[in-house]
Design an enzyme around this catalytic site. Sequence first.
Site, PDB file in Angstrom:
ATOM      1  CB  ALA A  53      -8.142 -64.534 -27.201  1.00 45.20           C
ATOM      2  CD  GLU A 108     -11.033 -59.887 -32.482  1.00 43.59           C
ATOM      3  OE1 GLU A 108     -11.748 -59.540 -31.510  1.00 43.59           O
ATOM      4  OE2 GLU A 108     -10.382 -60.926 -32.512  1.00 43.59           O
ATOM      5  CG  ASP A 117     -18.622 -14.010 -38.725  1.00 42.25           C
ATOM      6  OD1 ASP A 117     -18.160 -12.971 -38.217  1.00 42.25           O
ATOM      7  OD2 ASP A 117     -19.195 -14.037 -39.825  1.00 42.25           O
TER       8      ASP A 117
END
Length: 557
Positions: free
Chosen positions: A268, A272, A314
């Site tokens: 519990a 999840e 760059d």
Amino acid sequence: MPPIQGLTSAEAAQRLHHDGPNALPQEQKRGPIRIIRDAIKEPMLQLLLAAGIIYLFLGDLAEALILQAFAVLNVVLVVVQESRTERALAALKDLTSPSAFVIRDGTKQRIPGAEIVAGDIVLLAEGDRVPADAILSEATDLQADESLLTGESVPVRKRAEQTATPPQTDIRPGGEDTPHIWSGSLIVRGTGQALVSATGPRTEIGRIGTSLNTVESAPTPLQIQTRRLVKIFAVLGIGASVVLAIGYGVLKGEWVRGILAGITLAMATLPEEFPLVLTVFMVLGAWRMSQSKVLTRRSAAIEALGAVTILCTDKTGTLTINRMTVTSLVAANAEHWSLPNGDANLPEPFHRLVEFAILASRPDPFDPMERAFTDLGARFLAQTEHIHTDWSLTHGYPLAPPMLAMSQIWRAKAGTGYVVAVKGAPEAIADLCHLPPAARETIRQNIADLAAQGLRVLAVAEATTPGPPWPETQHDFDFRYLGLLGLADPLRPAVPAAVAACTQGGIRVVMITGDHPATARAIARQAGIQGDQVLTGSDLAAIEPENLAARVMGINV
């Protein structure tokens, strides 16, 4: 002189077997199995799978199936998104695999770039991508774009090797009048013949690829946080379940039911939903970026973008479009004109300057500067008497180290006599025009003004001649000076807004480039990158390691 034989097919096959294919070192392709394995390594997903298995053992089939479905959906989303990216990357690699002309068994052959070996004789022409590191044995007006290695968008001049001494091993890309050409660079002018000296991972660009493959991917900030969260929930859940099981067993004497109650409490406390929610958001982020033509190889990298505090970029091809564009003109009378962004008419004093800049270029140019002149003419002189599509090119004098200028002689279809157009370094053009000291000083000041804007400067002149025989050198023509053209590799239109958005979001933007400091400073200013200080490579090398971090914190260029 006997014809060049090159390697035999047998020698080439033997060297190919010994050295391997002429391909850059690449990370092993991530197939579906590897993507699934990487996804399952995540602690949050492992927690989800473990929870489903425990529910299955407890007999709660519905809860177990729901959790396992979440886990499977999680993995499927990752596999679908990252497999699409892998296929796109593989297609890009196929597109960038060049072929080349070589001399083998005494004949000219076109072969895949991957089959080139050290010792091959490669034939190069305008528009070719150099397939391997090599040394020029012949070169005719050859120029190469080495921006892939140096960051400098202006092509560099190449010459053939003059001596038979062994090649130097400490030569690096960049610089004028060297016989070395490098894998990945682009031939923008002229032709040449070169002896391959290194292939695959032994090339200069291959060494870069090899070093990149040694870099290990660090976990992202969100991965670190979720793993810490998993540990906290695991400790709390296991602790609470143990306390509950012992308490239930001691108070009621039912140890089995106590253990089951403890496991239920532990389950519990497990979040999840976290793995699925995190995966869905990362995949959605990768999908949204793909709509803007940005590939994300790993979905987890999306969240790392939100933790950026310093963005190193760059210049050439990233902040700029990697294409030369004429931005300023200076006429012979020293009148300046900066090209506007919108519609405008070219002032009359500059018509002849642009006209002869085009005539001094190839009819169908590949060189980025010559293309810039052609584009300038198409923009301002189209449908005028200054564009001569019906003239014929009869003779030319290529650019050479003793005279940094190139001339082209044209004959008009409906006229008599010939017109000579020349362009090149301002000093060379001033010499060809035999300008007095006062005029040369004015030109020098004009060049200084354009260079301060980060521009490359070329001069243009004109002459007439009655016809052949042609003189041996360009000095024998009576040239008249026409003016200067300033060329830039302009910023991408979206760059200033992007830099401003980064700055507003608390992200410091740092530009790293191989350009001249003055050019770098000018581009940084246009992009909105803060700070006028520039740290050069030699300055960087002189800094003691313990002082490096403090020194670079205040430098953005």
